[in-house]
Motif scaffolding. Structure first.
Motif, PDB file in Angstrom:
ATOM      1  N   TYR A 149     -19.321   8.139 -48.919  1.00 41.49           N
ATOM      2  CA  TYR A 149     -18.649   6.849 -49.114  1.00 41.49           C
ATOM      3  C   TYR A 149     -18.628   6.531 -50.618  1.00 41.49           C
ATOM      4  N   LEU A 150     -17.836   5.540 -50.975  1.00 38.15           N
ATOM      5  CA  LEU A 150     -17.724   5.153 -52.389  1.00 38.15           C
ATOM      6  C   LEU A 150     -19.108   4.922 -53.018  1.00 38.15           C
ATOM      7  N   GLU A 151     -20.001   4.267 -52.226  1.00 40.98           N
ATOM      8  CA  GLU A 151     -21.333   3.937 -52.750  1.00 40.98           C
ATOM      9  C   GLU A 151     -22.162   5.179 -53.066  1.00 40.98           C
TER      10      GLU A 151
ATOM     11  N   GLN B 160     -14.807  -1.186 -56.016  1.00 41.36           N
ATOM     12  CA  GLN B 160     -14.409  -1.627 -54.679  1.00 41.36           C
ATOM     13  C   GLN B 160     -13.163  -2.506 -54.790  1.00 41.36           C
TER      14      GLN B 160
ATOM     15  N   ARG C 116     -12.399  -0.393 -48.755  1.00 39.04           N
ATOM     16  CA  ARG C 116     -12.095   0.783 -49.563  1.00 39.04           C
ATOM     17  C   ARG C 116     -12.196   0.455 -51.052  1.00 39.04           C
TER      18      ARG C 116
ATOM     19  N   THR D 129     -15.420   2.528 -48.358  1.00 37.32           N
ATOM     20  CA  THR D 129     -16.772   2.018 -48.589  1.00 37.32           C
ATOM     21  C   THR D 129     -17.572   2.111 -47.286  1.00 37.32           C
TER      22      THR D 129
END
Lengths: 149, 149
Positions: free
Chosen positions: B5-7, B111, B118, B146
């Motif tokens: 995920y983005l994180e 973000q 997303r 995300t």
């Protein structure tokens, strides 16, 4: 068709290509070779993705656009030689059944100081579908020959 | 392989692909379909051009790089979805016999305010030949999911 030296192009001049029909087999074939992701390969799997259905790889659209340009009226002497690309984007997906056309516009041109036999020309190439929606756009720097003195 | 995920991505993080051997037949096959110019199609005709020998279409290199990325360790959840590309260039030609590898580095991430599920992540992907010369580089904006709350 006429071939152009750098001097022969004028700013704002536009060149429109012929058209290219995209079908499901060509989308899936390109994807299998170069971009094997579900939304480019399988209609059912693509439904649940951001694309909400089968869509061509952006690189497939870029390659089709190149073919349209090479076979179209935008013909620098010596061919289409790209030095670089900026602002490449795909605002709309390309779907099976779409028919694509590319329009190239001359934005800037300058002769090279160190190599006066050539120059750099900036163009914008925009690819449209049959509803005249933009499916791809970019700005390219092209290497273009100057007229021999 | 792990999906991210983005994180889960950190700035400066790098991902290196497997390698892809390029041969004369694949260069000519791609060119015949998408970039039918002499310097991509015919060794003899290519000698007298800027490329001084058969060279792959830049769009072929871009497509090969996509394949390396899709099959490599850089795996956002939901797949590789590009929103746009900048600074795409081909500093060295790709020749028959070259073996290409792609390295992707995370440059920025944020973000989306309007769609918190997303975000956009900027990456630089650099494609090398077997002598570790850069044959292609670009900066891409990728759509990345995300982690669900």
């Amino acid at each position: 068709m006429t071939e152009y030296y750098l001097e022969d192009f004028s700013l704002g001049q536009q060149f429109e290509s012929a058209s290219y029909p995209v079908d499901e087999a060509s989308i899936k074939g390109f994807a299998a070779e170069f971009d094997p992701q579900p939304f480019h390969l399988d209609e059912a799997a693509a439904k649940g993705t951001l694309f909400q259905g089968l869509a061509a790889s952006g690189w497939n659209t870029a390659a089709i656009t190149m073919k349209l340009m090479v076979e179209g009226p935008f013909k620098p002497v010596g061919g289409l030689i790209g030095a670089g690309i900026d602002e490449l984007s795909w605002p709309q997906p390309v779907r099976p059944g779409d028919v694509l056309t590319a329009v190239t516009e001359v934005l800037e041109k300058r002769q090279s100081k160190s190599r006066p036999e050539r120059g750099i020309m900036k163009i914008r190439t925009t690819t449209y579908n049959q509803r005249r929606e933009v499916v791809q756009t970019y700005v390219a720097s092209m290497v273009v020959q100057t007229r021999p003195q």
